[in-house]
Scaffold this motif. Structure first.
Motif, PDB file in Angstrom:
ATOM      1  N   VAL A   5       0.848  -1.191   0.000  1.00  0.00           N
ATOM      2  CA  VAL A   5       0.000   0.000   0.000  1.00  0.00           C
ATOM      3  C   VAL A   5       0.882   1.240   0.000  1.00  0.00           C
ATOM      4  CG1 VAL A   5      -1.828   1.264   1.170  1.00  0.00           C
ATOM      5  CG2 VAL A   5      -1.800  -1.245   1.249  1.00  0.00           C
ATOM      6  N   GLU A   6       0.851   1.953  -1.123  1.00  0.00           N
ATOM      7  CA  GLU A   6       1.651   3.168  -1.252  1.00  0.00           C
ATOM      8  C   GLU A   6       0.884   4.376  -0.717  1.00  0.00           C
ATOM      9  OE1 GLU A   6       2.457   0.814  -5.161  1.00  0.00           O
ATOM     10  OE2 GLU A   6       0.749   1.282  -3.858  1.00  0.00           O
ATOM     11  N   SER A   7       1.646   5.357  -0.294  1.00  0.00           N
ATOM     12  CA  SER A   7       1.075   6.631   0.140  1.00  0.00           C
ATOM     13  C   SER A   7       2.150   7.702   0.019  1.00  0.00           C
ATOM     14  CB  SER A   7       0.571   6.541   1.588  1.00  0.00           C
ATOM     15  OG  SER A   7       1.639   6.229   2.464  1.00  0.00           O
ATOM     16  N   GLY A   8       1.729   8.942   0.170  1.00  0.00           N
ATOM     17  CA  GLY A   8       2.692  10.041   0.185  1.00  0.00           C
ATOM     18  C   GLY A   8       2.763  10.860  -1.079  1.00  0.00           C
ATOM     19  N   GLY A   9       2.060  10.435  -2.112  1.00  0.00           N
ATOM     20  CA  GLY A   9       2.064  11.219  -3.336  1.00  0.00           C
ATOM     21  C   GLY A   9       1.293  12.517  -3.163  1.00  0.00           C
ATOM     22  N   GLY A  10       1.391  13.357  -4.156  1.00  0.00           N
ATOM     23  CA  GLY A  10       0.687  14.628  -4.105  1.00  0.00           C
ATOM     24  C   GLY A  10       1.219  15.607  -5.118  1.00  0.00           C
ATOM     25  N   LEU A  11       0.839  16.863  -4.932  1.00  0.00           N
ATOM     26  CA  LEU A  11       1.260  17.952  -5.812  1.00  0.00           C
ATOM     27  C   LEU A  11       2.417  18.693  -5.160  1.00  0.00           C
ATOM     28  CD1 LEU A  11       0.845  19.831  -8.263  1.00  0.00           C
ATOM     29  CD2 LEU A  11      -0.833  21.073  -6.861  1.00  0.00           C
ATOM     30  N   VAL A  12       3.471  18.880  -5.910  1.00  0.00           N
ATOM     31  CA  VAL A  12       4.641  19.573  -5.384  1.00  0.00           C
ATOM     32  C   VAL A  12       5.208  20.464  -6.479  1.00  0.00           C
ATOM     33  CG1 VAL A  12       6.199  17.681  -6.021  1.00  0.00           C
ATOM     34  CG2 VAL A  12       6.835  19.247  -4.163  1.00  0.00           C
ATOM     35  N   GLN A  13       5.800  21.553  -6.078  1.00  0.00           N
ATOM     36  CA  GLN A  13       6.434  22.442  -7.052  1.00  0.00           C
ATOM     37  C   GLN A  13       7.750  21.860  -7.526  1.00  0.00           C
ATOM     38  OE1 GLN A  13       6.721  26.382  -5.299  1.00  0.00           O
ATOM     39  NE2 GLN A  13       4.892  27.020  -6.421  1.00  0.00           N
ATOM     40  N   SER A  14       8.111  22.225  -8.724  1.00  0.00           N
ATOM     41  CA  SER A  14       9.407  21.825  -9.251  1.00  0.00           C
ATOM     42  C   SER A  14      10.514  22.282  -8.288  1.00  0.00           C
ATOM     43  CB  SER A  14       9.622  22.459 -10.617  1.00  0.00           C
ATOM     44  OG  SER A  14      10.861  22.089 -11.150  1.00  0.00           O
ATOM     45  N   GLY A  15      11.423  21.370  -8.003  1.00  0.00           N
ATOM     46  CA  GLY A  15      12.484  21.641  -7.045  1.00  0.00           C
ATOM     47  C   GLY A  15      12.153  21.204  -5.630  1.00  0.00           C
ATOM     48  N   GLY A  16      10.915  20.840  -5.405  1.00  0.00           N
ATOM     49  CA  GLY A  16      10.473  20.429  -4.081  1.00  0.00           C
ATOM     50  C   GLY A  16      10.761  18.971  -3.792  1.00  0.00           C
ATOM     51  N   SER A  17      10.241  18.512  -2.651  1.00  0.00           N
ATOM     52  CA  SER A  17      10.498  17.150  -2.183  1.00  0.00           C
ATOM     53  C   SER A  17       9.209  16.456  -1.779  1.00  0.00           C
ATOM     54  CB  SER A  17      11.429  17.181  -0.965  1.00  0.00           C
ATOM     55  OG  SER A  17      12.682  17.739  -1.287  1.00  0.00           O
ATOM     56  N   LEU A  18       9.231  15.151  -1.872  1.00  0.00           N
ATOM     57  CA  LEU A  18       8.161  14.290  -1.378  1.00  0.00           C
ATOM     58  C   LEU A  18       8.792  13.010  -0.858  1.00  0.00           C
ATOM     59  CD1 LEU A  18       5.249  14.327  -4.021  1.00  0.00           C
ATOM     60  CD2 LEU A  18       5.146  15.207  -1.674  1.00  0.00           C
ATOM     61  N   ARG A  19       8.116  12.384   0.103  1.00  0.00           N
ATOM     62  CA  ARG A  19       8.536  11.058   0.538  1.00  0.00           C
ATOM     63  C   ARG A  19       7.374  10.101   0.369  1.00  0.00           C
ATOM     64  NH1 ARG A  19      10.543   8.560   6.341  1.00  0.00           N
ATOM     65  NH2 ARG A  19       8.318   8.776   6.814  1.00  0.00           N
TER      66      ARG A  19
END
Length: 123
Positions: A5-19
């Motif tokens: 089960v994946e989670s943590g995606g979303g909308l982020v600006q270019s240059g930003g970070s997500l986990r």
């Protein structure tokens, strides 16, 4: 029953970070090889990164090497993908997958998949 089960995606600006996270169950996570793959709209599946959990060996596609980090928490049976300096071309649905026992650094065979998590990068 194996579940990813994946989670943590979303909308982020270019240059930003997500986990991204992938919660695993139904198999011995600490003895597995786990992979992140992605699929952008209208494109094929692209391998992103692999972690051989027992040894801790990591592998990255050239397109993400130096920006993404794959890791795992065996106590939580969870796989992670830290994504830094995101680019528009990183936008995709990201899937975690369990590799089969036949896995080798140059050979991928995915036994199980998660449902995916969407990553959108705005410029």
């Amino acid at each position: 029953e194996v579940q990813l089960v994946e989670s943590g995606g979303g909308l982020v600006q270019s240059g930003g970070s997500l986990r991204l996270s992938c919660a695993a169950s139904g198999f011995t996570f600490s003895n597995s090889t786990m992979t992140w793959v992605r699929q952008a709209p209208g494109k094929g599946l692209e391998w992103v990164s692999t972690l051989h959990v027992p040894m801790g060996n990591t592998y990255y596609a050239d397109s993400v090497n130096g920006r993404f980090t794959i890791s795992a928490d065996n106590a939580k049976n969870t796989l992670y993908l830290q994504m830094n300096r995101l680019k528009s071309e990183d936008a995709a649905v990201y899937y975690c997958a369990k590799e089969s026992a036949r896995w080798a650094p140059e050979f991928h065979e995915y036994e199980y998949w998660g449902q995916g998590t969407q990553v959108t990068v705005s410029s």
